[in-house]
Design an enzyme around this catalytic site. Structure first.
Site, PDB file in Angstrom:
ATOM      1  N   ASP A 212       3.164   2.562  -4.508  1.00  0.00           N
ATOM      2  CA  ASP A 212       2.354   3.327  -5.236  1.00  0.00           C
ATOM      3  C   ASP A 212       1.842   2.518  -6.334  1.00  0.00           C
ATOM      4  O   ASP A 212       2.755   2.537  -7.437  1.00  0.00           O
ATOM      5  CB  ASP A 212       3.145   4.804  -5.502  1.00  0.00           C
ATOM      6  CG  ASP A 212       2.007   5.583  -6.257  1.00  0.00           C
ATOM      7  OD1 ASP A 212       1.133   5.265  -6.681  1.00  0.00           O
ATOM      8  OD2 ASP A 212       2.629   6.920  -6.553  1.00  0.00           O
TER       9      ASP A 212
ATOM     10  N   ASP B  69       1.032  -1.028   0.051  1.00  0.00           N
ATOM     11  CA  ASP B  69       0.025  -0.017   0.031  1.00  0.00           C
ATOM     12  C   ASP B  69       0.900   1.359  -0.087  1.00  0.00           C
ATOM     13  O   ASP B  69       2.283   1.075   0.091  1.00  0.00           O
ATOM     14  CB  ASP B  69      -0.799  -0.071   1.318  1.00  0.00           C
ATOM     15  CG  ASP B  69      -2.215   0.887   1.179  1.00  0.00           C
ATOM     16  OD1 ASP B  69      -2.222   2.016   0.628  1.00  0.00           O
ATOM     17  OD2 ASP B  69      -3.353   0.086   1.200  1.00  0.00           O
TER      18      ASP B  69
ATOM     19  N   TYR C 193     -16.181   8.073 -10.479  1.00  0.00           N
ATOM     20  CA  TYR C 193     -15.969   6.795 -10.066  1.00  0.00           C
ATOM     21  C   TYR C 193     -16.379   5.814 -10.991  1.00  0.00           C
ATOM     22  O   TYR C 193     -15.861   4.947 -11.548  1.00  0.00           O
ATOM     23  CB  TYR C 193     -16.539   6.636  -8.520  1.00  0.00           C
ATOM     24  CG  TYR C 193     -16.109   5.219  -8.116  1.00  0.00           C
ATOM     25  CD1 TYR C 193     -15.079   4.787  -7.660  1.00  0.00           C
ATOM     26  CD2 TYR C 193     -17.053   4.349  -7.686  1.00  0.00           C
ATOM     27  CE1 TYR C 193     -14.721   3.578  -7.260  1.00  0.00           C
ATOM     28  CE2 TYR C 193     -17.185   2.900  -7.290  1.00  0.00           C
ATOM     29  CZ  TYR C 193     -15.818   2.834  -6.810  1.00  0.00           C
ATOM     30  OH  TYR C 193     -15.643   1.503  -6.353  1.00  0.00           O
TER      31      TYR C 193
HETATM   32  N1  SER Z   1     -18.818   1.370  -2.096  1.00  0.00           N
HETATM   33  C1  SER Z   1     -18.805   2.051  -3.136  1.00  0.00           C
HETATM   34  C2  SER Z   1     -18.691   3.382  -3.125  1.00  0.00           C
HETATM   35  O1  SER Z   1     -19.882   3.730  -2.335  1.00  0.00           O
HETATM   36  C3  SER Z   1     -19.527   1.814  -4.515  1.00  0.00           C
HETATM   37  O2  SER Z   1     -18.489   0.583  -5.122  1.00  0.00           O
HETATM   38  O3  SER Z   1     -18.182   4.202  -3.679  1.00  0.00           O
END
Ligand code: SER
Length: 314
Positions: A53, A35, A143
């Protein structure tokens, strides 16, 4: 010789538990944790640990060569809520770390890769209930965009270069050993800590927000069984839908109240509500069931019991 495994992001919510389970299974020395920061005492002392990293290709390659690593689990990532605040940092971490590992496999320096995707690949236009394996994926979050792109690249590396990469779309994960950080589903972990310490919790998601969730033991078992599955049975090289249970904050609160009658729940939705609104309420994981026998063991009641019992005794 036992196979040697590297876990990138070993100090996070999933990595911590995954490392310990793999060490128990394959031997402490066979599982290298890594990590960008140090982790729990238990993790650091039970086997090899390297500061790495995950966005640095040479750093990963050094560790892979040194320990003759065969399999990599890439658990380093920036989650949904934090990624909305730092879009470019999230994109760089989530994508570059994946390319590093896929390229190591393409160059035959490692044999097998695990990379987690998420329910975040779905978006507001996706069918909400029992979301199919193959459906509209138009994520509206940073994301989600990074996870969907990652899935496309995994499938591409499998088809073009024969890279043995395996993946699941995790739902929100509930665990007591390590807390999550920066996710939209984190309320379902925080609530247990607050229920025990303060007997009350203010949820940042509304009472009606139903999301797919899973207890960590199930998530670890799914991960390892996918990695151990016979290669011939795997039909999906993007990422498998993975389900266990679905509930709203209100339903979770009721379940906690059954153990802690004084528990009081309040609601103050913030920017994370919009993220949650774009995700499914439940997923259809029949492909995972058919291809590698996935069956969850923990429902909401059992998860609540386990969480309260373990957090109390810790
Ligand atoms: N648990 C994650 C989040 O809330 C979703 O993959 O970002």
């Amino acid at each position: 010789m036992a196979k040697s495994i590297l876990i990138l992001g070993a100090c996070g919510q999933i990595g911590t538990e995954l490392t310990m389970v793999l060490r128990e299974k394959y031997g402490n020395d066979a599982v290298v944790a890594s990590d960008i920061r140090e982790g729990s005492k238990n993790l650091m002392e039970s086997g090899p640990f390297e500061l790495v990293d995950a966005t640095n290709y040479e750093a990963i390659e050094d560790v892979v060569m040194h320990y003759e690593i065969e399999e990599v689990y890439l658990m380093a990532a920036m989650l949904s809520a934090t990624a909305e605040k730092f879009p470019m940092r999230a994109w760089n971490l989530n994508m570059n770390s994946l390319f590093n590992v896929l390229n190591l496999a393409k160059e035959k320096k490692i044999d097998k890769v695990f990379w987690p995707s998420s329910i975040a690949v779905f978006g507001p236009n996706t069918p909400k209930n029992r979301t199919p394996q193959h459906t509209l994926t138009q994520p509206s979050t940073v994301y989600g965009i990074s996870k969907l792109s990652g899935e496309r690249w995994c499938e591409y590396y499998f088809n073009k270069y024969g890279v043995d990469v395996r993946s699941v779309r995790y739902p929100g994960l509930i665990s007591w050993k390590t807390q999550p950080g920066g996710g939209t589903t984190d309320y379902a972990v925080e609530i247990f800590h607050k229920a025990l310490s303060e007997k009350k919790y203010t949820s940042f998601l509304s009472e009606w927000t139903k999301l797919p969730m899973m207890y960590m033991d199930d998530a670890i078992r799914a991960t390892i069984s996918l990695m151990e599955a016979n290669v011939a049975t795997l039909q999906i090289r993007s990422s498998y839908n993975l389900g266990a249970m679905s509930f709203t904050p209100k339903e979770l609160a009721a379940c906690i109240k059954a153990h802690i009658p004084e528990f009081e729940m309040n609601y103050a939705p913030d920017f994370r509500q919009e993220i949650a609104n774009s995700w499914p309420a439940s997923v259809d994981d029949s492909s995972a069931h058919q291809d590698w026998g996935w069956t969850p063991k923990f429902d909401l009641k059992k998860t609540t019991e386990e969480m309260l019992k373990n957090l109390k005794s810790n």
